[in-house]
Enzyme design. Structure first.
Site, short mmCIF file in Angstrom:
data_model
loop_
_atom_site.label_atom_id
_atom_site.label_comp_id
_atom_site.label_asym_id
_atom_site.label_seq_id
_atom_site.Cartn_x
_atom_site.Cartn_y
_atom_site.Cartn_z
N LYS B 96 0.89 -1.17 0.00
CA LYS B 96 0.00 0.00 0.00
C LYS B 96 0.92 1.21 0.00
CE LYS B 96 -3.49 2.51 2.54
NZ LYS B 96 -3.30 3.11 3.87
N GLY B 157 -7.76 9.42 9.91
CA GLY B 157 -8.08 9.58 11.33
C GLY B 157 -9.13 10.63 11.62
N ALA B 183 -9.22 5.77 4.26
CA ALA B 183 -9.15 6.97 5.10
C ALA B 183 -10.48 7.70 5.14
CB ALA B 183 -8.06 7.93 4.63
N GLY B 184 -10.82 8.11 6.35
CA GLY B 184 -12.02 8.91 6.56
C GLY B 184 -13.15 8.16 7.24
N SER B 206 -8.48 3.68 12.29
CA SER B 206 -8.87 4.39 13.51
C SER B 206 -10.32 4.13 13.88
CB SER B 206 -8.69 5.90 13.31
OG SER B 206 -7.39 6.21 12.93
#
Lengths: 254, 254, 254, 254
Positions: B96, B157, B183-184, B206
């Site tokens: 990644k 995050g 992400a998000g 997260s």
């Protein structure tokens, strides 16, 4: 999962279903298999082209509770009469109370709704009113003795989801009875959001019956409601304007 | 469900997980049980307080593929070096690719990202780049030979979900390789939405590791990704400004 | 109002205008009267059906600066060539740099854009690049010497407004040069929002030229940009989930 | 601009103002200069720390109409009594009718509101009720003879703007009387949006009085309401998912 209890009755899931608009009667059983609904709401005045009697037979055979509704009623008087007919015909005192103020928008009429709710509660019904997402009105309905409140996320059949999440959260905060999101659900993400806002259950009708693949959407909504119940209870991370790395910079692997 | 295939490898689910921020090592296995991830991404430069070695042991024992990432790298050169170290240490040519342009926002740097992607592809890596939700950039990455693209929904995050659904749909439309929302994600409804926008998978880190109850959130996300895959394929009803009754007014039941 | 300064030039307003799509040449002057634009951008490659020469004559007579743009260019090379032709033809070294990566979406190509910006700055141009709303890319452009950055709110001609307010705020925070919202504006509220997010100016084209009443929309946008500049500077009240009465309960009037 | 007429009275603008929360009495006149309000609403039960008498003197001297309101009233009876006191004290039969159902949320109570509106209309008042954004309730209020309806965009003092644009549009479509957006306005873009949704005017209170610079925000809102009125009438371009170039590719300038 502890399960949803309304009026002392423990329901088997947190998904309510309306099946009146299914394009073919043969879809009913696969949709029920896929959705595993807590109950199915049936219109006393509007019926689908498949004979309603057979729907009731299927539900009875499967042990799925029926929630008669008063869709199409424009006054408290008409709604009460319809609820009485339902009680007699279906042998249940539960009723999803709809009193609409406008045949085009199908939005609830607050004044007639309050009047009908009071009358039905006094006659021994277990009343679940379809209401605007108005916390003051919802509290009035709960104070009158309604067993749950069913605020709309968006107009019936619109598929717009939850137009004002703030209002649904306010309804949840305002009442002690379960809140069931009614109307507006278009797809699975809407149902998850409703649960994350604190609803106890979600009702879907057109979202399933008019989807291209009603069985797949029914399954999606069953998973969605469960996902939303879990994520609501899991204590989500706060929203932050800035980034935050997932883990501290410390060393290298390997 | 036919399953997700990236670079010829069939993955076991559509949820990618980052576990680096878990508050206690003892949560790792219950989280993996709950999430059933297709793979787990592991930072080569950032590691959690639990010894990374033991994470790798757990993943190996369970047969969960590891996706090393280059989080923390600020240049193509650094990212390529990190990927090489990962390949040697972890015996995988999957990576990644993260090349961030700013240590505060952790947003990708388009220019360095393109350069690094080209270098890694030419060295035989299977490259999954973390990118802005920019369809032109995504197509460039796909054209370079990346095996998937991983656009961000919102900053790492942040828990802000998908800031611009339009952009994610545009990325999906622009490329032929799988799109993994990276992400998000803050909660289950974000994951369902990502799938409904056409993503092939979702990465959460997260959202799980910093939730109050990581195991419950992991389970919620597993269900959410499945719900979104189903509802995306089910052909949702169109959004309509006006109401539409669930069934025609025809007669009365009973 | 202190006024907007770009590359040492004080502009007369915070509204940039593109007039290429006006349905009738006779609308040009009333639109200019209504909009009071700081400048008008003119395509070097795409021209409206009214003879472009006459547009330039009108602008010159009125003393409105012309900002040539490179709309339609698909590579850095083509954009630089177009800018050189514009400089020669229009006697200005200002250029709105567009290098699109896709003729359907008209979205910028980050890689070619960076290359073209660097070349044009080194050749003495005052460069205002049309860019994705990506703060890392915007900072790169500013660091290269661009005089302003022009992030898109939404695709050209879409009228979708600002798809991700978060991204525009991030661009504003990332650079020291003026930020001009470019593309996406559909109506006045979009322009106010752009200014409230911290933009220094707003560009409108289709919003005016394709409105039913271009003159009324031009006037609306002039007022909107001014309103947004004022409200951005006025220190708005914080958003609060709960109500707060407008004034303390103290006594009665009269 | 043809101007707003309510109950046969032509108002001088489309901005209603509440000034009760201004931090210093000396700000009143500059704010009025900046806002040029059609009228100022004054609480009969809640008053600001500056002596209310002096506010009335200023308004009278300037010829700005006063709109007494019944903020703080929790029942129809209390609201009617307050309106009667206002009529006697202020020599006006106009009243902004507020009957709240909850002292925390300050949201309207539909049942008491309908009752109070009917009583006040029958006593000869010109009634402008503060209501939920519910088109059925709004139509009931209009049918009772209210001169305008004032739906809330969001809770009083919240600054959340218009939580559900769909609902405001539905109210506008449902009634023949003017719709004045009341409550929720936080900044200029909110006011423009309200006008674009079809409102005839906007009320602002906390947005001005609690802004860091109340005079600048007052000026911003004056421009915003005007911008929104213009853009609403200008026939905005449709929203399109795809891009559309501003002008056809035809030739080159110069």
């Amino acid at each position: 999962m502890s399960g949803l209890v309304i009026a002392g009755i423990r329901l088997s899931s947190r998904l309510f279903l309306g099946t009146g608009g299914l394009p073919r009667p043969s879809l009913l059983e696969p949709v029920l298999d896929a959705a595993e609904p807590a109950l199915v709401t049936v219109s006393m005045r509007r019926t689908s082209s498949d004979a309603p009697g057979s729907v009731l037979d299927v539900l009875e055979r499967r042990g799925i509770p029926v929630l008669p509704n008063t869709a199409g009623c424009l006054s408290a008087r008409e709604a009460v009469l319809t609820a009485e007919l339902a009680r007699e015909a279906l042998q249940t005192d539960w009723v999803k109370l709809e009193v609409v103020g406008d045949e085009a928008s199908l939005l609830p009429d607050a004044v007639e709704l309050i009047e009908a709710a009071g009358m039905l509660v006094s006659r021994g019904f277990t009343v679940l009113p379809y209401t605007t997402a108005d916390p003051v009105l919802a509290r009035r309905l709960a104070d009158l003795g309604c067993a749950a409140v069913m605020p709309l996320g968006a107009p019936i059949g619109s598929g717009l989801g939850v137009l004002s999440p703030h209002d649904i959260e306010a309804v949840v905060a305002a009442v002690d009875v379960p809140v069931v999101l009614d109307a507006g659900i278009g797809t699975a993400s809407d149902a998850v959001l409703a649960m994350e806002l604190g609803c106890s259950a979600v009702l879907a009708a057109s979202a399933v019956t008019r989807a291209e693949d009603p069985v797949a959407m029914a399954r999606a909504l069953r998973l969605a409601v469960h996902a939303g119940e879990l994520s609501h209870g899991a204590g989500r991370i706060p929203r932050r304007a800035a980034a935050r790395s997932a883990s501290p910079l410390e060393g290298r692997v390997g």
